[in-house]
Scaffold this active site. Structure first.
Site, PDB file in Angstrom:
ATOM      1  N   GLY A  14     -18.708 -36.377 130.165  1.00 38.55           N
ATOM      2  CA  GLY A  14     -19.385 -35.933 128.941  1.00 38.55           C
ATOM      3  C   GLY A  14     -20.806 -35.517 129.278  1.00 38.55           C
ATOM      4  O   GLY A  14     -21.508 -36.245 129.965  1.00 38.55           O
ATOM      5  N   VAL A  27     -32.956 -30.105 142.431  1.00 36.30           N
ATOM      6  CA  VAL A  27     -33.115 -28.819 143.142  1.00 36.30           C
ATOM      7  C   VAL A  27     -34.555 -28.662 143.641  1.00 36.30           C
ATOM      8  O   VAL A  27     -34.793 -28.368 144.823  1.00 36.30           O
ATOM      9  CB  VAL A  27     -32.724 -27.637 142.210  1.00 36.30           C
ATOM     10  CG1 VAL A  27     -33.063 -26.305 142.864  1.00 36.30           C
ATOM     11  CG2 VAL A  27     -31.237 -27.714 141.871  1.00 36.30           C
ATOM     12  N   ARG A  75     -13.802 -32.693 132.899  1.00 33.69           N
ATOM     13  CA  ARG A  75     -13.075 -33.899 133.317  1.00 33.69           C
ATOM     14  C   ARG A  75     -11.911 -33.366 134.150  1.00 33.69           C
ATOM     15  O   ARG A  75     -11.252 -32.416 133.756  1.00 33.69           O
ATOM     16  CB  ARG A  75     -12.591 -34.675 132.103  1.00 33.69           C
ATOM     17  CG  ARG A  75     -13.732 -35.044 131.133  1.00 33.69           C
ATOM     18  CD  ARG A  75     -13.294 -36.105 130.153  1.00 33.69           C
ATOM     19  NE  ARG A  75     -14.115 -36.122 128.944  1.00 33.69           N
ATOM     20  CZ  ARG A  75     -15.240 -36.820 128.807  1.00 33.69           C
ATOM     21  NH1 ARG A  75     -15.678 -37.544 129.805  1.00 33.69           N
ATOM     22  NH2 ARG A  75     -15.916 -36.793 127.677  1.00 33.69           N
ATOM     23  N   ASP A 106     -19.783 -43.422 134.229  1.00 34.67           N
ATOM     24  CA  ASP A 106     -19.079 -44.375 135.096  1.00 34.67           C
ATOM     25  C   ASP A 106     -17.876 -43.741 135.804  1.00 34.67           C
ATOM     26  O   ASP A 106     -17.627 -44.008 136.987  1.00 34.67           O
ATOM     27  CB  ASP A 106     -18.658 -45.608 134.292  1.00 34.67           C
ATOM     28  CG  ASP A 106     -17.915 -45.260 133.018  1.00 34.67           C
ATOM     29  OD1 ASP A 106     -17.921 -44.072 132.610  1.00 34.67           O
ATOM     30  OD2 ASP A 106     -17.312 -46.168 132.424  1.00 34.67           O
ATOM     31  N   THR A 128     -25.277 -40.004 130.908  1.00 36.47           N
ATOM     32  CA  THR A 128     -24.341 -40.240 129.803  1.00 36.47           C
ATOM     33  C   THR A 128     -25.128 -40.763 128.608  1.00 36.47           C
ATOM     34  O   THR A 128     -26.086 -41.521 128.780  1.00 36.47           O
ATOM     35  CB  THR A 128     -23.233 -41.253 130.189  1.00 36.47           C
ATOM     36  OG1 THR A 128     -22.505 -41.621 128.998  1.00 36.47           O
ATOM     37  CG2 THR A 128     -23.776 -42.524 130.809  1.00 36.47           C
ATOM     38  N   ILE A 129     -24.702 -40.373 127.405  1.00 34.98           N
ATOM     39  CA  ILE A 129     -25.404 -40.887 126.213  1.00 34.98           C
ATOM     40  C   ILE A 129     -25.075 -42.356 125.972  1.00 34.98           C
ATOM     41  O   ILE A 129     -25.764 -43.037 125.222  1.00 34.98           O
ATOM     42  CB  ILE A 129     -25.060 -40.068 124.939  1.00 34.98           C
ATOM     43  CG1 ILE A 129     -23.567 -40.160 124.594  1.00 34.98           C
ATOM     44  CG2 ILE A 129     -25.514 -38.630 125.076  1.00 34.98           C
ATOM     45  CD1 ILE A 129     -23.240 -39.645 123.187  1.00 34.98           C
ATOM     46  N   ASP A 132     -23.843 -47.064 129.236  1.00 31.14           N
ATOM     47  CA  ASP A 132     -22.849 -48.057 129.654  1.00 31.14           C
ATOM     48  C   ASP A 132     -22.828 -48.262 131.167  1.00 31.14           C
ATOM     49  O   ASP A 132     -21.845 -48.764 131.710  1.00 31.14           O
ATOM     50  CB  ASP A 132     -21.447 -47.650 129.144  1.00 31.14           C
ATOM     51  CG  ASP A 132     -20.998 -46.292 129.686  1.00 31.14           C
ATOM     52  OD1 ASP A 132     -21.819 -45.580 130.302  1.00 31.14           O
ATOM     53  OD2 ASP A 132     -19.820 -45.940 129.488  1.00 31.14           O
ATOM     54  N   ARG A 174     -18.224 -45.111 123.556  1.00 34.03           N
ATOM     55  CA  ARG A 174     -17.003 -45.688 124.151  1.00 34.03           C
ATOM     56  C   ARG A 174     -16.973 -47.202 123.921  1.00 34.03           C
ATOM     57  O   ARG A 174     -17.076 -47.640 122.809  1.00 34.03           O
ATOM     58  CB  ARG A 174     -16.903 -45.363 125.646  1.00 34.03           C
ATOM     59  CG  ARG A 174     -16.565 -43.923 125.929  1.00 34.03           C
ATOM     60  CD  ARG A 174     -16.167 -43.758 127.376  1.00 34.03           C
ATOM     61  NE  ARG A 174     -16.183 -42.368 127.756  1.00 34.03           N
ATOM     62  CZ  ARG A 174     -15.127 -41.552 127.654  1.00 34.03           C
ATOM     63  NH1 ARG A 174     -13.988 -41.982 127.189  1.00 34.03           N
ATOM     64  NH2 ARG A 174     -15.230 -40.292 128.026  1.00 34.03           N
ATOM     65  N   ARG A 247     -19.308 -44.765 101.741  1.00 32.75           N
ATOM     66  CA  ARG A 247     -18.943 -43.440 102.240  1.00 32.75           C
ATOM     67  C   ARG A 247     -19.082 -43.452 103.760  1.00 32.75           C
ATOM     68  O   ARG A 247     -19.970 -44.123 104.306  1.00 32.75           O
ATOM     69  CB  ARG A 247     -19.886 -42.373 101.690  1.00 32.75           C
ATOM     70  CG  ARG A 247     -19.780 -42.157 100.193  1.00 32.75           C
ATOM     71  CD  ARG A 247     -18.458 -41.466  99.832  1.00 32.75           C
ATOM     72  NE  ARG A 247     -18.423 -41.063  98.441  1.00 32.75           N
ATOM     73  CZ  ARG A 247     -18.129 -41.859  97.418  1.00 32.75           C
ATOM     74  NH1 ARG A 247     -17.865 -43.136  97.629  1.00 32.75           N
ATOM     75  NH2 ARG A 247     -18.114 -41.394  96.188  1.00 32.75           N
TER      76      ARG A 247
HETATM   77  N1  LIG Z   1     -11.204 -43.640 139.331  1.00 36.24           N
HETATM   78  C1  LIG Z   1     -11.626 -42.399 139.593  1.00 36.24           C
HETATM   79  N2  LIG Z   1     -11.496 -41.877 140.834  1.00 36.24           N
HETATM   80  C2  LIG Z   1     -11.920 -40.633 141.117  1.00 36.24           C
HETATM   81  N3  LIG Z   1     -12.485 -39.810 140.205  1.00 36.24           N
HETATM   82  C3  LIG Z   1     -12.634 -40.276 138.958  1.00 36.24           C
HETATM   83  C4  LIG Z   1     -12.224 -41.588 138.579  1.00 36.24           C
HETATM   84  N4  LIG Z   1     -12.507 -41.762 137.270  1.00 36.24           N
HETATM   85  C5  LIG Z   1     -13.053 -40.609 136.856  1.00 36.24           C
HETATM   86  N5  LIG Z   1     -13.150 -39.705 137.858  1.00 36.24           N
HETATM   87  C6  LIG Z   1     -13.634 -38.337 137.778  1.00 36.24           C
HETATM   88  O1  LIG Z   1     -14.823 -38.263 137.005  1.00 36.24           O
HETATM   89  C7  LIG Z   1     -14.605 -37.393 135.887  1.00 36.24           C
HETATM   90  C8  LIG Z   1     -15.471 -37.810 134.740  1.00 36.24           C
HETATM   91  O2  LIG Z   1     -15.122 -39.122 134.323  1.00 36.24           O
HETATM   92  P1  LIG Z   1     -15.206 -39.557 132.771  1.00 36.24           P
HETATM   93  O3  LIG Z   1     -14.848 -40.994 132.692  1.00 36.24           O
HETATM   94  O4  LIG Z   1     -14.400 -38.590 131.973  1.00 36.24           O
HETATM   95  O5  LIG Z   1     -16.687 -39.275 132.351  1.00 36.24           O
HETATM   96  P2  LIG Z   1     -18.075 -40.014 132.742  1.00 36.24           P
HETATM   97  O6  LIG Z   1     -18.355 -39.751 134.166  1.00 36.24           O
HETATM   98  O7  LIG Z   1     -19.062 -39.333 131.853  1.00 36.24           O
HETATM   99  O8  LIG Z   1     -17.882 -41.466 132.444  1.00 36.24           O
HETATM  100  C9  LIG Z   1     -13.096 -37.478 135.649  1.00 36.24           C
HETATM  101  O9  LIG Z   1     -12.594 -36.388 134.928  1.00 36.24           O
HETATM  102  C10 LIG Z   1     -12.578 -37.487 137.067  1.00 36.24           C
HETATM  103  O10 LIG Z   1     -12.583 -36.194 137.625  1.00 36.24           O
HETATM  104  O1  LIG Z   2     -16.295 -35.145 124.652  1.00 40.64           O
HETATM  105  P1  LIG Z   2     -15.030 -35.899 124.502  1.00 40.64           P
HETATM  106  O2  LIG Z   2     -14.062 -35.585 125.578  1.00 40.64           O
HETATM  107  O3  LIG Z   2     -14.482 -35.759 123.120  1.00 40.64           O
HETATM  108  O4  LIG Z   2     -15.347 -37.445 124.704  1.00 40.64           O
HETATM  109  C1  LIG Z   2     -16.046 -38.207 123.797  1.00 40.64           C
HETATM  110  C2  LIG Z   2     -16.654 -39.349 124.558  1.00 40.64           C
HETATM  111  O5  LIG Z   2     -17.688 -38.857 125.410  1.00 40.64           O
HETATM  112  C3  LIG Z   2     -18.898 -39.556 125.189  1.00 40.64           C
HETATM  113  O6  LIG Z   2     -19.695 -38.788 124.286  1.00 40.64           O
HETATM  114  C4  LIG Z   2     -19.654 -39.713 126.477  1.00 40.64           C
HETATM  115  O7  LIG Z   2     -18.876 -40.480 127.372  1.00 40.64           O
HETATM  116  P2  LIG Z   2     -18.899 -40.213 128.930  1.00 40.64           P
HETATM  117  O8  LIG Z   2     -20.336 -40.097 129.312  1.00 40.64           O
HETATM  118  O9  LIG Z   2     -18.210 -41.391 129.526  1.00 40.64           O
HETATM  119  O10 LIG Z   2     -18.176 -38.939 129.207  1.00 40.64           O
HETATM  120  C5  LIG Z   2     -18.448 -40.873 124.527  1.00 40.64           C
HETATM  121  O11 LIG Z   2     -19.481 -41.474 123.774  1.00 40.64           O
HETATM  122  C6  LIG Z   2     -17.298 -40.403 123.698  1.00 40.64           C
HETATM  123  O12 LIG Z   2     -16.372 -41.441 123.451  1.00 40.64           O
HETATM  124 MG   LIG Z   3     -18.231 -42.845 130.822  1.00 42.35          MG
END
Ligand SMILES: Nc1ncnc2c1ncn2[C@@H]1O[C@H](COP(=O)(O)OP(=O)(O)O)[C@@H](O)[C@H]1O
Ligand SMILES: O=P(O)(O)OC[C@H]1O[C@](O)(COP(=O)(O)O)[C@@H](O)[C@@H]1O
Ligand SMILES: [Mg+2]
Length: 323
Positions: A14, A27, A75, A106, A128-129, A132, A174, A247
């Site tokens: 995200g 950069v 993703r 994460d 990430t917002i 976490d 999340r 609401r």
């Molecule tokens: N266990 C993992 N092993 C390898 N790559 C991962 C794993 N989990 C996530 N990723 C990679 O990181 C991307 C982003 O993870 P995601 O959980 O969607 O968002 P964020 O990094 O914001 O938490 C995933 O789409 C995937 O490509």
């Molecule tokens: O943009 P998407 O795929 O709808 O995902 C929404 C999720 O992404 C977030 O905005 C950011 O989460 P990540 O940083 O883990 O991607 C969460 O707060 C929310 O649950």
């Molecule tokens: Mg995350």
């Protein structure tokens, strides 16, 4: 220790406000220290598609104030497989890239951890917002997201007061309640529902009634998405406590947009530069963070395997002050 000469940077998962400021810092610091810097489009997806271009000083001009990410984000399911990770490492090796800065949450950190085991030096920047990520007090984008929520609650108060209503506001995060907690404290919410603290709907309803009896003209309930849907909470309230006029507002992706706050820009700038200097110093497989104002490095393994601590004192304070 092999010297790092070429580094790459990507944004993943995200998007969050301040990712651009972090990218600019990576950069510009990289170039300042004499490195070649490459930008990878669309996170791990772009890596697997070899979508990689060299960056210069101007390619990150005029972005410090912009939300989103000019590298775009994605993703990528394929990258979760060992084959996908090996392919990613091979592509980086073909380019002679020896260091990678991953700006993401994460999930993205897990990916960086896997690449480091395949011989790529990696650094994680907490973009990430959700706030976490452990071993950093703040993630890049969190402060801006909180300010978006607070701004929305200010507006809701106007209309809720006019009608003596309760407003249930569903926020992102999340499984982490930090956006709800910090926005709730800053906006004087009467109730804050987070996954880290159990709640009882009858108690919530009793508190709402008490507040109105005390002369309050509205009530704000902030619900972290990790607890459930705001809409369900309104339905449950209506079903069991018919006198409560509530609401729901779901803020959704609005929380991920807009210009980053100065706090997020400065955090991103400091962390981006720190990531580059750490790679030059031979560090790898580390998450960059800020704890009590100090820049810190932590093993990514440890970061992803430690649950972010919830600030219970802040939660209790928010409730004490919203009587
Ligand atoms: N266990 C993992 N092993 C390898 N790559 C991962 C794993 N989990 C996530 N990723 C990679 O990181 C991307 C982003 O993870 P995601 O959980 O969607 O968002 P964020 O990094 O914001 O938490 C995933 O789409 C995937 O490509
Ligand atoms: O943009 P998407 O795929 O709808 O995902 C929404 C999720 O992404 C977030 O905005 C950011 O989460 P990540 O940083 O883990 O991607 C969460 O707060 C929310 O649950
Ligand atoms: Mg995350």
């Amino acid at each position: 220790m092999a010297e790092v000469k070429k580094i790459a940077v990507l944004t993943s998962g995200g998007d969050s406000q301040g990712m651009n400021a972090a990218l600019r810092a990576v950069v510009r610091s990289g170039l300042y220290y004499g490195l070649e810097v490459y930008g990878i489009q669309r996170g791990y997806q772009g890596l697997l598609e070899n979508d990689i271009t060299q960056m210069d000083l101007r390619s990150v001009g005029d972005i410090i104030q912009r939300g989103g990410t000019i590298l775009r984000s994605a993703r990528c399911e394929e990258f979760k497989t060992p084959e996908g990770q090996q392919k990613g490492a091979d592509i980086l090796n073909q380019h002679g890239i020896d260091g990678l800065v991953v700006i993401g949450g994460d999930g993205s950190y897990h990916g960086a951890n896997k690449l480091s085991k395949l011989g790529i030096k990696t650094m994680g920047l907490p973009g990430t917002i959700d706030n976490d990520i452990s071993f950093t007090d703040y993630t890049i984008g969190f402060d801006t997201a909180v300010s978006v929520v607070v701004d929305a609650v200010n507006k809701l108060r106007d209309t809720m007061s006019s009608h003596a209503r309760s407003s249930v506001v569903e926020v992102m995060g999340r499984h982490c309640g930090d956006i709800a907690l910090h926005a709730g404290l800053a906006s004087g919410a009467e109730t804050i529902l987070v996954p880290e603290v159990e709640y009882n709907l009858d108690e919530v309803a009793a508190r709402l009634r008490e507040n109105f009896a005390k002369g309050k003209r509205h009530s704000i309930i902030i619900v972290a998405e990790g607890v459930g849907r705001g809409e369900d909470i309104v339905c449950d309230l209506k079903e069991c406590h018919a006198s409560i006029d509530a609401r729901v507002t779901v803020l959704g992706h609005i929380q991920r947009g807009g210009a980053p706050t100065p706090f997020d820009r400065n955090l991103a700038s400091r962390l981006g530069d720190f990531a580059v200097r750490s790679l030059i110093n031979g560090e790898s497989d580390k998450g960059c963070g800020i704890i009590k104002g100090e820049l810190v490095l932590t093993d990514i393994d440890k970061v992803v395997n430690t649950k972010k601590e919830f600030d219970r004192d802040l939660y209790d304070l928010a409730l004490r002050l919203s009587q």
